[in-house]
Design an enzyme around this catalytic site. Structure first.
Site, PDB file in Angstrom:
ATOM      1  N   GLU A  58       0.795  -1.242   0.066  1.00  0.00           N
ATOM      2  CA  GLU A  58       0.080   0.156  -0.148  1.00  0.00           C
ATOM      3  C   GLU A  58       0.793   1.474  -0.147  1.00  0.00           C
ATOM      4  OE1 GLU A  58      -3.118  -0.237   3.088  1.00  0.00           O
ATOM      5  OE2 GLU A  58      -3.949  -1.661   1.887  1.00  0.00           O
TER       6      GLU A  58
ATOM      7  N   GLU B   2      -5.578  -8.374  -0.421  1.00  0.00           N
ATOM      8  CA  GLU B   2      -6.353  -7.969   0.739  1.00  0.00           C
ATOM      9  C   GLU B   2      -7.913  -7.996   0.557  1.00  0.00           C
ATOM     10  OE1 GLU B   2      -4.728  -5.397   3.590  1.00  0.00           O
ATOM     11  OE2 GLU B   2      -2.547  -5.666   3.049  1.00  0.00           O
TER      12      GLU B   2
HETATM   13  O1  AHR Z   1      -5.119  -5.939   6.962  1.00  0.00           O
HETATM   14  C1  AHR Z   1      -5.147  -4.892   7.587  1.00  0.00           C
HETATM   15  C2  AHR Z   1      -4.411  -3.623   6.943  1.00  0.00           C
HETATM   16  O2  AHR Z   1      -5.106  -3.248   5.961  1.00  0.00           O
HETATM   17  C3  AHR Z   1      -3.146  -4.035   6.390  1.00  0.00           C
HETATM   18  O3  AHR Z   1      -1.963  -3.892   7.105  1.00  0.00           O
HETATM   19  C4  AHR Z   1      -3.052  -2.981   5.372  1.00  0.00           C
HETATM   20  O4  AHR Z   1      -2.320  -3.224   4.259  1.00  0.00           O
HETATM   21  C5  AHR Z   1      -4.249  -2.709   5.116  1.00  0.00           C
HETATM   22  O5  AHR Z   1      -4.694  -1.284   4.980  1.00  0.00           O
END
Ligand code: AHR
Length: 505
Positions: free
Chosen positions: A171, A290
């Site tokens: 990210e 994610e």
């Molecule tokens: O999954 C939780 C968080 O969400 C992770 O650390 C990050 O990559 C995202 O913002």
């Protein structure tokens, strides 16, 4: 009553399903590692200190790939502190938590091997750079005889781990990310790190950071700029997306799969625009590393406050899921399957305790949240090719995503073994006239989840009660009619259904 039609034929294909679509994620965040996968002294711990009950549930969940060690955590992680005989605790800047470094690269990769999951590693491109990333690839994958590979050998592991999947940071478009950069700066760094990593091991696959979400102000331009800098090196571009029910807006929440669908289309368009500009035939695929339901904006009880440095293993992001959440998770899986041609990797974020399908208590039990069931069933049944199921369904309006279809579907075909996934997002029962011309189709039973209206309550007893009331094993498919090449199915309101069957042409 909602009426929909769905057209299914094995000749209409989306693409081969990559098993890596059914991945998950373990970050050094909250209790994902400490008292999650790892808890020496727990009655179920193995000789390495890892909980076998959690490993068993991971296996039952059908997880193929596990991403590690972050997440935001990776952007200030010093991997060298987590290997070898002496472990120095460090301050994790992402979650302002003391990281004891008891679990590091070797412990995680050993766990992954024993659990039968493929590791997906991320390198720190926040506070660190090219040299440390290349060194970590050498540590994991190098043959003995050079500095970092020999360090691994000295730490007790002779054979290279052969880690195939590598994320170039996490990210990096997000202002919250330690060391975040603009797209050009990140793209140049990712290209340089990726080049060095592939010089160490040319067989690895690289994931460049895409946007942290479709709502990011740089979304689209970010993907094109980053891929412009890294095109010849990277295999995948990442996507992250979390959905939640906000202010009781159930309709928008139930339509989350449509938002995910549009997000995928736009990332694919961005990647293909770069291919066109560069006159390249390469197809960059997506690592949706994610995704989940995450109640980011809902106040949580019993959470470790962040105004001081948190001790190791704090209770963070321990979302408790409802049957409604499980229906939405099932629907998000439908979207992933419907993009199987372009999504190579998917990671349900996360695996245990942190926005997770598996929960544990320190020294106590582990259990399945309601979201466990659609994931485990989809991972088990979705095999072979994803089919292009053409659904015609009425739409309903939502505040967040405009009009969304009331019924969604995905299907898979594996040498005549059929799996069908159906979601009724509407508040009334739906009939789906499944048209399968020229296909003799027999649908057996499956699993159905019906949404609830109950507040989710922490703990194994409530999770078991929700499962009892809302997760049903179907001995037979809910067929309410047959015609010539049609099978009509009935779906309860706000439900997710998975059916197994056989088909022949
Ligand atoms: O999954 C939780 C968080 O969400 C992770 O650390 C990050 O990559 C995202 O913002």
């Amino acid at each position: 009553m909602t009426h929909a039609t769905a057209l299914l034929h094995p000749a209409f294909r989306v693409g081969e399903i990559d098993r890596r679509l059914f991945g998950s994620f373990v970050e050094h965040l909250g209790r994902a590692v400490y008292t999650g996968i790892y808890e020496p002294g727990h009655p179920a711990a193995d000789e390495h200190g890892f909980r076998t009950d959690v490993a068993d549930l991971t296996h039952e969940l059908g997880v193929s790939v596990v991403r590690y060690p972050g997440g935001n955590f990776v952007s200030s992680y010093v991997w060298e502190d987590g290997v070898g005989p002496s472990r120095t605790p460090m301050l994790d800047l992402a979650w302002r938590t003391i990281e004891p470094n008891l679990v590091g690269t070797d412990e995680f990769l050993g766990w992954a091997e024993r659990t039968g999951v493929e590791p997906m590693m991320a390198v720190n491109l926040g506070t660190r750079g090219v040299a440390e990333a290349a060194a970590l690839v050498e540590y994991c994958n190098g043959q003995p005889g050079t500095r970092w590979a020999d360090m691994r050998v000295a730490n007790g592991r002779q054979e290279p781990y052969g880690v195939r999947l590598w994320c170039l940071g996490n990210e990096m478009d997000g202002p919250w990310q330690v060391g975040h950069r603009d797209a050009d700066a990140y793209g140049i760094l990712a290209g340089q790190a990726g080049q060095a990593m592939k010089l160490v091991d040319p067989s690895i696959e690289l994931v460049a950071c895409g946007s942290s979400g479709m709502g990011m102000p740089t979304f689209g331009v970010w993907e094109q700029t980053v891929l412009g800098h890294t095109w010849s090196l990277v295999d995948h571009i990442s996507m992250h997306a979390y959905y939640e029910e906000l202010d009781g807006d159930r309709a928008s929440f139930l339509g989350s799969g449509t938002a995910m669908d549009r997000f995928v289309d736009r990332v694919v368009a961005s990647a293909d625009a770069v291919a066109a500009r560069l006159r390249s035939d390469k197809r960059v695929t997506i690592s949706f590393d994610e995704w989940n339901v995450w109640y980011m904006r809902r106040p949580r009880q019993g959470q470790e406050p962040g105004d001081h440095i948190r001790p190791a293993g704090p209770r963070l992001l321990e979302d408790v899921y409802s049957a409604l959440d499980a229906v939405v998770v099932g629907d998000l899986l439908v979207t992933l399957l419907n993009h199987a041609d372009r999504i190579a990797i998917g990671c349900l974020a996360q695996l245990v305790n942190v926005i997770a399908p598996i929960m544990t208590e320190p020294g106590g039990p582990s259990w399945r949240q309601p979201t466990f069931h659609p994931f485990a069933t989809t991972a088990r049944l979705a095999r072979g090719e994803a089919l292009d199921v053409r659904v015609e369904a009425p739409a309903f309006p939502t505040n967040d995503h405009g009009e969304v279809p009331a019924v969604t579907a995905a299907a898979t075909w594996d040498d005549g073994a059929v799996a069908l996934f159906l979601v009724n997002r509407s508040a009334e029962p739906a009939t789906v006239e499944l048209r399968h011309p020229g296909v003799a189709l027999t649908l057996a039973g499956g699993i159905q989840v019906t949404a609830d209206h109950e507040p989710a309550v922490p703990g194994p007893a409530h999770a078991a009660a929700v499962t009892e009331r809302h997760v049903h094993t179907l001995a037979t498919a809910p067929v309410v009619g047959h015609g010539d090449g049609t099978t009509t199915l009935e779906l309860p309101p706000e439900s997710w259904t998975a059916l197994e069957g056989r088909g022949s042409v």
